[in-house]
Write a protein that holds these residues in place. Structure first.
Motif, mmCIF file in Angstrom:
data_model
loop_
_atom_site.group_PDB
_atom_site.id
_atom_site.type_symbol
_atom_site.label_atom_id
_atom_site.label_comp_id
_atom_site.label_asym_id
_atom_site.label_seq_id
_atom_site.Cartn_x
_atom_site.Cartn_y
_atom_site.Cartn_z
ATOM 1 N N VAL A 183 50.174 -100.666 7.975
ATOM 2 C CA VAL A 183 50.734 -100.564 6.628
ATOM 3 C C VAL A 183 52.259 -100.502 6.740
ATOM 4 O O VAL A 183 52.793 -99.653 7.446
ATOM 5 N N ASP A 203 50.800 -101.019 1.234
ATOM 6 C CA ASP A 203 50.367 -102.399 1.354
ATOM 7 C C ASP A 203 49.362 -102.639 0.227
ATOM 8 O O ASP A 203 48.296 -102.012 0.214
ATOM 9 N N ASN A 248 45.959 -103.044 1.405
ATOM 10 C CA ASN A 248 45.373 -101.949 2.187
ATOM 11 C C ASN A 248 45.709 -100.618 1.519
ATOM 12 O O ASN A 248 46.398 -99.779 2.090
ATOM 13 N N SER A 302 47.509 -96.599 2.517
ATOM 14 C CA SER A 302 48.851 -96.424 1.960
ATOM 15 C C SER A 302 49.105 -94.953 1.616
ATOM 16 O O SER A 302 48.165 -94.205 1.334
#
Length: 184
Positions: free
Chosen positions: A20, A57, A60, A64
């Motif tokens: 990330v 992200d 994602n 995060s």
């Protein structure tokens, strides 16, 4: 057997977090502002100093995270008497609790470029859940984040003991976030 399962799970969690991207907020960002109504007028201000640790992200969200620490003594409305009042024990109590800390623990996608950051906000030693709706646009390695939410200042004990001001100042405070960041 249980120990054998924990090690791979920890490794997968660490690997997911490592992928990330980390974002560095630019000092020239408009930053964190607020508006409060009272006595027939609106007082607007901002916090001039804050530190953010953001790993985000959009693809994602589970990995995060964000932590933002705001120096409450850096409050600025352009009116010294109001700034001094906000720093006082009745309001932000910067002598005892100099920071407000927002910790985002979960993110949700709400549509194209729209998200919710679910977390906790700690002010004056009181933690309460907060949901920050925000928009995000990323171009190359630069991100623009804008968000707005309304907080009830009394949840954190802000201004509740100042009888005169508490009678005149509305409980609802609009908070705005306007940050520019680059991928670190």
């Amino acid at each position: 057997m249980r120990k054998l399962l924990i090690v791979p799970l920890l490794a997968m969690t660490m690997a997911a977090t490592a992928t990330v991207p980390q974002w560095r907020v630019q000092p020239a960002s408009p930053g964190i502002g607020f508006a409060a109504k009272g006595g027939g007028y609106t007082t607007e201000g901002r916090f001039q100093r804050y530190v953010a640790r953001i790993r985000f992200d959009p693809a994602n969200l589970a990995a995060s995270s964000a932590i933002v620490a705001i120096d409450l003594a850096s409050v600025s409305t352009g009116q010294k008497s109001i700034d001094d009042t906000l720093r006082s024990a009745d309001w932000f109590a910067t002598g005892k609790a100099p920071q407000a800390v927002f910790t985002a623990t979960r993110f949700e996608k709400q549509g194209e470029g729209r998200f919710l950051a679910n977390g906790t906000l700690k002010i004056r030693g009181v933690s309460a859940p907060v949901v920050l709706p925000f928009t995000l646009s990323i171009v190359n390695n630069q991100a623009n984040v804008k968000g707005r939410l309304t907080l009830d200042r009394t949840v954190w004990g802000i201004g509740v003991t100042d009888k005169m001001a508490n009678d005149q100042v509305e409980k609802a405070v609009a908070v705005t976030i306007d940050l520019k960041a680059v991928q670190a």
